[in-house]
Scaffold this motif. Structure first.
Motif, PDB file in Angstrom:
ATOM      1  N   PHE A   1      10.142   3.321  -6.141  1.00  0.00           N
ATOM      2  CA  PHE A   1      11.439   3.073  -6.772  1.00  0.00           C
ATOM      3  C   PHE A   1      12.534   3.760  -5.965  1.00  0.00           C
ATOM      4  O   PHE A   1      12.414   4.926  -5.610  1.00  0.00           O
ATOM      5  N   LEU A   2      13.560   3.011  -5.667  1.00  0.00           N
ATOM      6  CA  LEU A   2      14.760   3.596  -5.072  1.00  0.00           C
ATOM      7  C   LEU A   2      15.782   3.680  -6.201  1.00  0.00           C
ATOM      8  O   LEU A   2      15.952   2.725  -6.957  1.00  0.00           O
ATOM      9  N   HIS A   3      16.408   4.836  -6.314  1.00  0.00           N
ATOM     10  CA  HIS A   3      17.269   5.075  -7.468  1.00  0.00           C
ATOM     11  C   HIS A   3      18.708   4.788  -7.081  1.00  0.00           C
ATOM     12  O   HIS A   3      19.282   5.484  -6.257  1.00  0.00           O
ATOM     13  N   GLY A   4      19.257   3.778  -7.679  1.00  0.00           N
ATOM     14  CA  GLY A   4      20.545   3.237  -7.242  1.00  0.00           C
ATOM     15  C   GLY A   4      21.756   4.004  -7.716  1.00  0.00           C
ATOM     16  O   GLY A   4      21.639   5.078  -8.319  1.00  0.00           O
ATOM     17  N   PRO A   5      22.934   3.440  -7.457  1.00  0.00           N
ATOM     18  CA  PRO A   5      24.185   4.161  -7.701  1.00  0.00           C
ATOM     19  C   PRO A   5      24.714   4.042  -9.130  1.00  0.00           C
ATOM     20  O   PRO A   5      25.846   4.427  -9.398  1.00  0.00           O
ATOM     21  N   GLY A   6      23.887   3.538 -10.061  1.00  0.00           N
ATOM     22  CA  GLY A   6      24.392   3.254 -11.402  1.00  0.00           C
ATOM     23  C   GLY A   6      24.411   4.439 -12.339  1.00  0.00           C
ATOM     24  O   GLY A   6      23.928   4.369 -13.463  1.00  0.00           O
ATOM     25  N   CYS A   7      24.970   5.519 -11.887  1.00  0.00           N
ATOM     26  CA  CYS A   7      25.124   6.704 -12.731  1.00  0.00           C
ATOM     27  C   CYS A   7      26.550   7.164 -12.525  1.00  0.00           C
ATOM     28  O   CYS A   7      26.879   7.721 -11.480  1.00  0.00           O
TER      29      CYS A   7
ATOM     30  N   THR B   1       0.849  -1.188   0.000  1.00  0.00           N
ATOM     31  CA  THR B   1       0.000   0.000   0.000  1.00  0.00           C
ATOM     32  C   THR B   1       0.884   1.238   0.000  1.00  0.00           C
ATOM     33  O   THR B   1       2.105   1.127   0.117  1.00  0.00           O
ATOM     34  N   ALA B   2       0.230   2.398  -0.102  1.00  0.00           N
ATOM     35  CA  ALA B   2       0.995   3.647  -0.088  1.00  0.00           C
ATOM     36  C   ALA B   2       1.790   3.777   1.216  1.00  0.00           C
ATOM     37  O   ALA B   2       2.919   4.243   1.221  1.00  0.00           O
ATOM     38  N   GLY B   3       1.197   3.319   2.314  1.00  0.00           N
ATOM     39  CA  GLY B   3       1.865   3.416   3.612  1.00  0.00           C
ATOM     40  C   GLY B   3       2.924   2.349   3.805  1.00  0.00           C
ATOM     41  O   GLY B   3       3.826   2.488   4.618  1.00  0.00           O
ATOM     42  N   ASN B   4       2.802   1.289   3.042  1.00  0.00           N
ATOM     43  CA  ASN B   4       3.716   0.159   3.192  1.00  0.00           C
ATOM     44  C   ASN B   4       4.080  -0.377   1.807  1.00  0.00           C
ATOM     45  O   ASN B   4       3.709  -1.481   1.425  1.00  0.00           O
ATOM     46  N   PRO B   5       4.806   0.428   1.036  1.00  0.00           N
ATOM     47  CA  PRO B   5       5.077   0.041  -0.348  1.00  0.00           C
ATOM     48  C   PRO B   5       6.203  -0.991  -0.466  1.00  0.00           C
ATOM     49  O   PRO B   5       7.004  -1.142   0.450  1.00  0.00           O
ATOM     50  N   VAL B   6       6.215  -1.674  -1.595  1.00  0.00           N
ATOM     51  CA  VAL B   6       7.354  -2.518  -1.942  1.00  0.00           C
ATOM     52  C   VAL B   6       8.457  -1.595  -2.458  1.00  0.00           C
ATOM     53  O   VAL B   6       8.185  -0.664  -3.224  1.00  0.00           O
ATOM     54  N   HIS B   7       9.687  -1.854  -2.032  1.00  0.00           N
ATOM     55  CA  HIS B   7      10.814  -1.026  -2.487  1.00  0.00           C
ATOM     56  C   HIS B   7      11.634  -1.776  -3.528  1.00  0.00           C
ATOM     57  O   HIS B   7      12.231  -2.801  -3.217  1.00  0.00           O
ATOM     58  N   VAL B   8      11.639  -1.254  -4.728  1.00  0.00           N
ATOM     59  CA  VAL B   8      12.431  -1.852  -5.796  1.00  0.00           C
ATOM     60  C   VAL B   8      13.495  -0.843  -6.204  1.00  0.00           C
ATOM     61  O   VAL B   8      13.182   0.315  -6.476  1.00  0.00           O
TER      62      VAL B   8
ATOM     63  N   MET C   1      19.067  -0.980   5.419  1.00  0.00           N
ATOM     64  CA  MET C   1      18.689  -1.260   4.042  1.00  0.00           C
ATOM     65  C   MET C   1      17.207  -1.660   3.949  1.00  0.00           C
ATOM     66  O   MET C   1      16.712  -2.430   4.760  1.00  0.00           O
ATOM     67  N   ARG C   2      16.505  -1.104   2.954  1.00  0.00           N
ATOM     68  CA  ARG C   2      15.079  -1.420   2.831  1.00  0.00           C
ATOM     69  C   ARG C   2      14.710  -1.821   1.395  1.00  0.00           C
ATOM     70  O   ARG C   2      13.638  -1.502   0.911  1.00  0.00           O
ATOM     71  N   ILE C   3      15.627  -2.498   0.720  1.00  0.00           N
ATOM     72  CA  ILE C   3      15.387  -2.862  -0.679  1.00  0.00           C
ATOM     73  C   ILE C   3      14.792  -4.271  -0.747  1.00  0.00           C
ATOM     74  O   ILE C   3      15.340  -5.213  -0.184  1.00  0.00           O
ATOM     75  N   ASP C   4      13.654  -4.423  -1.429  1.00  0.00           N
ATOM     76  CA  ASP C   4      13.016  -5.743  -1.546  1.00  0.00           C
ATOM     77  C   ASP C   4      13.477  -6.502  -2.788  1.00  0.00           C
ATOM     78  O   ASP C   4      13.401  -7.729  -2.835  1.00  0.00           O
ATOM     79  N   GLY C   5      13.879  -5.770  -3.820  1.00  0.00           N
ATOM     80  CA  GLY C   5      14.336  -6.425  -5.042  1.00  0.00           C
ATOM     81  C   GLY C   5      14.990  -5.418  -5.956  1.00  0.00           C
ATOM     82  O   GLY C   5      14.880  -4.205  -5.742  1.00  0.00           O
ATOM     83  N   PHE C   6      15.683  -5.934  -6.973  1.00  0.00           N
ATOM     84  CA  PHE C   6      16.464  -5.058  -7.860  1.00  0.00           C
ATOM     85  C   PHE C   6      16.072  -5.230  -9.332  1.00  0.00           C
ATOM     86  O   PHE C   6      15.762  -6.339  -9.769  1.00  0.00           O
ATOM     87  N   ILE C   7      16.141  -4.113 -10.043  1.00  0.00           N
ATOM     88  CA  ILE C   7      16.138  -4.145 -11.505  1.00  0.00           C
ATOM     89  C   ILE C   7      17.597  -3.987 -11.923  1.00  0.00           C
ATOM     90  O   ILE C   7      18.231  -2.982 -11.592  1.00  0.00           O
ATOM     91  N   GLY C   8      18.141  -4.979 -12.622  1.00  0.00           N
ATOM     92  CA  GLY C   8      19.556  -4.959 -12.994  1.00  0.00           C
ATOM     93  C   GLY C   8      19.779  -4.272 -14.329  1.00  0.00           C
ATOM     94  O   GLY C   8      18.948  -4.371 -15.240  1.00  0.00           O
ATOM     95  N   PRO C   9      20.903  -3.586 -14.473  1.00  0.00           N
ATOM     96  CA  PRO C   9      21.221  -2.866 -15.715  1.00  0.00           C
ATOM     97  C   PRO C   9      21.554  -3.839 -16.856  1.00  0.00           C
ATOM     98  O   PRO C   9      22.586  -4.507 -16.814  1.00  0.00           O
ATOM     99  N   GLY C  10      20.704  -3.864 -17.854  1.00  0.00           N
ATOM    100  CA  GLY C  10      20.875  -4.821 -18.949  1.00  0.00           C
ATOM    101  C   GLY C  10      22.178  -4.674 -19.704  1.00  0.00           C
ATOM    102  O   GLY C  10      22.779  -5.658 -20.123  1.00  0.00           O
ATOM    103  N   HIS C  11      22.636  -3.436 -19.866  1.00  0.00           N
ATOM    104  CA  HIS C  11      23.817  -3.269 -20.712  1.00  0.00           C
ATOM    105  C   HIS C  11      25.109  -3.631 -19.977  1.00  0.00           C
ATOM    106  O   HIS C  11      26.115  -3.942 -20.600  1.00  0.00           O
ATOM    107  N   VAL C  12      25.075  -3.625 -18.645  1.00  0.00           N
ATOM    108  CA  VAL C  12      26.207  -4.167 -17.897  1.00  0.00           C
ATOM    109  C   VAL C  12      26.271  -5.676 -18.116  1.00  0.00           C
ATOM    110  O   VAL C  12      27.325  -6.241 -18.440  1.00  0.00           O
ATOM    111  N   SER C  13      25.107  -6.329 -18.000  1.00  0.00           N
ATOM    112  CA  SER C  13      25.087  -7.787 -18.146  1.00  0.00           C
ATOM    113  C   SER C  13      25.338  -8.235 -19.582  1.00  0.00           C
ATOM    114  O   SER C  13      25.760  -9.367 -19.820  1.00  0.00           O
ATOM    115  N   MET C  14      25.086  -7.358 -20.529  1.00  0.00           N
ATOM    116  CA  MET C  14      25.434  -7.669 -21.921  1.00  0.00           C
ATOM    117  C   MET C  14      26.937  -7.962 -22.013  1.00  0.00           C
ATOM    118  O   MET C  14      27.369  -8.802 -22.787  1.00  0.00           O
TER     119      MET C  14
END
Lengths: 343, 97, 391
Positions: C74-80, C41-48, C202-215
């Motif tokens: 969305f938590l904005h990670g260090p990939g910049c 919910t808005a009060g208890n969101p999933v953190h990706v 840390m409050r991250i539930d899951g990650f979206i991985g950078p596709g072009h790194v894994s390429m």
């Protein structure tokens, strides 16, 4: 030695400080380069001012300076920019452009042939736009004190009675139109600087818009305001209007006219075409009942062939974009130039 | 991070180092092909779609995988439509009571 | 065999197909359904956390955050790469760029990142010869054309970009181009992710991985995230449909309690990466003992340097700057919360300087500079103004 035959008095191939000295060399430069191209307005010796007959109506007056690197680029040069930029600034105010002045700041060492080419471009664009270059000035500065050539033009036009185009007139319900494809000029210049090594058929859209503006006003007398979307792209033009009129402008991303190659160019460099400069794109705001007529009037002209209705005006503020995906985002103004990015 | 753009190899300009011209929506640029060349040789890349990053082709795009991803999305779309239709009819039934 | 392609056939374009509103619509429904099942919910969101700045940019550019509703944050990670570059490294750039003999070539991204003495754009305004290029190969070409100048390329980026600079150094070595060098600032994705996961808050539930790194690297560089920390990762493409599908996949794994590494971007990402690219990286680069990250501090073995055998092409060695000069960490602007934002501890709008002291016009922190920095993205695309942030 061919040049010598064609140029009995202008004996050098390059501009020197002598050409700015106010003596014979300067007179030769003005007469054989600029007056040769623009035509001498009156018989007899040159005066320090042009004396003009003005039709009835309010006078519109504008000025703009042009610096561009490189001076020549696909689809135009600094001369085409200098004429059309000023013509278009008059046209978007509802004025009929009549007279232009042109002042040249020339870096020592600049080729005479280069100046001839620029002057020829200016003469050609002025003819297209139906304006006369009636007065001007030249100055020469030392090497390194200018980047080849800077041009300042000013323009005078007349606004026929009954016309009142102003950003404040824009109101909720109005329809937003553009006449052509976005971003061509900005992409052309970025690429012409030469460090990106991209090969594209994209050319600057630099062109006069006064004929198109007249056609829109004839078809849609309700036309509230118009802007030429130059620096800062269409995003800047829309934000200025939204702020001045105290409204929100909602744009539909899917409706934006973009040439195929601009999409490719922007994808490669991570750019947003909304922020790329244009030199032949007009944004107009008309009442909804006249939108189709305005669109048809644009499409009837070559400079309006790619015209499109791109959005609506609503209550609120700022510019929002409905994305192709069905989402929405704010379109803000940029702080500086857009830079190519790899990230 | 890491802007990568799909483009099509239209011409080979050099065998060693492997390089060619890639077309992205009508915009062309010379691209290094070292990371995509296989035992079939550079010429085999002509006509292939590659993923380009900062002037280097980094991957040959697998059209079958792309089609598979899109097909899965089509299926998802159909499934979601069915679920929505079920919700609609359930709501209608409730409405008639 | 012909070296030219016949014109004709229009097939898949690998972009428009993945920007289709109909597909987006069904993905939104599916994502919302999974969020309901999780009880978010808005009060208890999933953190990706989307690790990659390119994904941050796409989320805002297409308005994806607003489409998915309040159950996911969305938590904005260090990939910049420019966002995590410490100011001291920008200072090193300026030191090199301001040398009389140097042409300093850089990606556009780095032009406006502030160091303690200003940015590369400022250095250019003061007379330094700074050129924006699209590819490191263009910098090498500048070196060929200007044999009497020293051309330095600002090598920036994660695993995706490393093969390009490695291959460029190899080419320079092969041709014996002595007036080219690389200022190596390449960094790796897994070490900072491990650092984030080890943080007790840390409050991250899951990650979206950078596709072009894994390429380049393949997908198994993330195995530790599932195995040691019990969090799922989906490696994702960059089109909006890719991203939304990846969000759905990672949410399914969060719901099911099945942490694993999945590959949404199989059309581009081979499971084990690109062998030629990895070989080039290994040939030219070797891990540094530690590298300094803006906001995250020193992280062990998180960056690479040029191997000693390629020292003639190493700008740090050539000009005696950076780690070669024994320098590392520099100070960050006082009150700057970029570190907290990068760690996902704070949203950009929660930073007291956001939109007031720190704006795109006058950035204090790096996240406001880069267009893929989370703060700049919020400011530019989400249109959040301080007064709207209070709620």
């Amino acid at each position: 030695m061919k040049d010598m035959e064609r140029l009995p008095r202008l004996r050098t191939r390059h501009v020197t400080l002598a050409h700015g000295g106010g003596g014979r060399a300067m007179r030769d430069l003005v007469e054989e380069v600029f007056l040769e191209a623009f035509g001498k307005p009156v018989k007899g010796p040159l005066e320090d001012q042009a004396r003009l007959e003005m039709p009835r109506g309010r006078t519109a007056f504008t000025t703009d300076s042009f610096v561009v690197s490189p001076l020549f680029f696909p689809g135009g040069d600094i001369g085409t920019l200098a004429v059309n930029g000023t013509v278009n600034d008059l046209a978007v105010g509802g004025a009929r452009p009549l007279y232009l002045s042109a002042a040249f700041i020339i870096e020592e060492g600049t080729g005479i042939d280069l100046l001839r080419k620029v002057a020829a471009s200016m003469a050609r664009e002025a003819r297209k736009a139906g304006v006369t270059i009636v007065t001007g000035d030249t100055k020469v500065v030392g090497r390194g004190q200018a980047d080849g050539l800077f041009i300042t033009t000013a323009g005078i036009g007349v606004i026929p009675a009954g016309r009142n185009l102003a950003a404040e007139n824009v109101q909720p319900g109005d329809v937003v139109l553009v006449n052509g494809r976005l971003g061509d000029h900005g992409a052309t210049i970025l690429n012409a600087r030469g460090d990106l090594a991209l090969e594209t058929p994209i050319e600057s859209d630099c062109r006069p818009l006064n004929r198109l503006m007249e056609a829109v006003l004839a078809a849609a007398p309700s036309c509230r305001a118009a802007r030429d979307a130059t620096r800062g792209g269409i995003a800047a033009a829309l934000n200025e209007i939204a702020e001045a009129a105290g409204v929100q402008i909602e744009i539909d991303e899917a409706s934006l006219p973009l040439r195929h190659e601009i999409r490719g160019f922007c994808e490669i460099l991570g750019l947003d075409p909304l922020y790329l400069a244009n030199e032949g794109v007009l944004v107009t705001f008309v009442a909804p009942e006249e939108a189709e007529a305005a669109l048809a009037a644009m499409k009837a002209l070559p400079e309006g062939r790619d015209a499109a209705i791109i959005g609506r005006v609503r209550e609120g503020r700022g510019v929002v974009l409905d994305t192709v995906l069905g989402g929405q985002r704010i379109v803000d103004m940029l702080v500086g130039d857009q830079l190519p990015r790899i990230c | 991070m890491c802007l990568g753009i799909p483009g099509r190899v239209v011409e080979i300009t050099s065998e060693d180092p492997p390089a060619g011209i890639v077309d992205v929506s009508g915009v062309r640029r010379r691209v290094d092909l070292s990371c995509t060349v296989t035992s079939e040789g550079v010429a085999a890349l002509v006509g292939k779609w590659v993923l380009v990053h900062v002037g280097f082709a980094m991957s040959v795009i697998d059209e079958n995988e792309a089609a598979r991803t899109l097909a899965a999305l089509e299926e998802l779309g159909e499934a979601m439509e069915e679920i929505e239709a079920m919700h609609r009819s359930a709501a209608m039934l409730e409405g008639t009571e | 065999m012909s070296n030219r392609m016949e014109s004709g056939r229009e097939g898949m374009r690998f972009t428009d197909e993945f920007r289709d509103p109909a597909k987006a619509k069904s993905l939104v429904s599916a994502i919302r359904a999974v969020l309901d099942e999780i009880g978010a919910t808005a009060g208890n969101p999933v953190h990706v956390m989307e690790i990659c700045g390119g994904h941050t940019h796409a989320i805002f550019r297409y308005g994806i955050d607003r489409m998915l509703g309040p159950g996911i944050e969305f938590l904005h990670g260090p990939g910049c790469p420019v966002c995590v570059l410490p100011m001291s490294r920008v200072d090193d750039c300026l030191e090199i760029a301001e040398r009389e003999e140097v042409i300093f070539a850089t990606f556009g991204d780095a032009m406006r990142v502030p160091g303690t003495r200003g940015s590369l754009a400022d250095a250019k305004a003061r007379g330094a010869d700074v050129r924006m290029v699209y590819s490191p190969l263009d910098a090498l070409e500048l070196a060929r054309r200007n044999p009497d100048r020293e051309v330095v390329f600002f090598g920036l980026g994660f695993e995706t970009t490393m093969p390009s600079t490695a291959l460029t150094v190899l080419q320079a070595a092969r041709e014996g181009i002595g007036n080219f060098s690389l200022f190596c600032n390449h960094i790796l994705v897994p070490p900072p992710i491990r650092a984030l996961l080890q943080d007790p808050d840390m409050r991250i539930d899951g990650f979206i991985g950078p596709g072009h790194v894994s390429m380049v690297t393949g997908i198994h560089i993330y195995d530790f995230i599932a195995e040691e920390f019990g969090r799922p990762v989906t490696v994702s493409g960059f089109e909006p449909i890719d991203l939304m599908q990846s969000v759905l996949m990672v949410l399914e794994d969060i719901r099911d309690g099945t942490p694993r590494i999945r590959n949404q971007y199989a059309r581009v990402v081979p499971e084990h990466g690109n062998r030629a690219a990895l070989a080039a990286i290994d040939r030219v680069f070797t891990p540094r003992e530690a590298f300094d990250w803006r906001g995250l501090g020193e992280i062990d073995r998180s960056g690479v340097k040029i191997r000693p055998e390629f020292a003639p092409w190493d700008a740090e060695e050539k000009f005696g700057v950076g780690y070669a000069a024994g320098k590392s960490s520099g100070r960050e602007p006082e009150g700057c919360m970029c570190g907290e934002v990068v760690k996902g501890m704070m949203k950009p709008t929660e930073c007291p300087m956001f939109g007031t002291l720190c704006t795109p016009e006058n950035p204090m922190g790096a996240l406001m500079v880069s267009s893929e920095g989370a703060c700049a993205a919020y400011h530019l695309y989400a249109g959040l103004r301080p007064e709207e942030v209070v709620s």
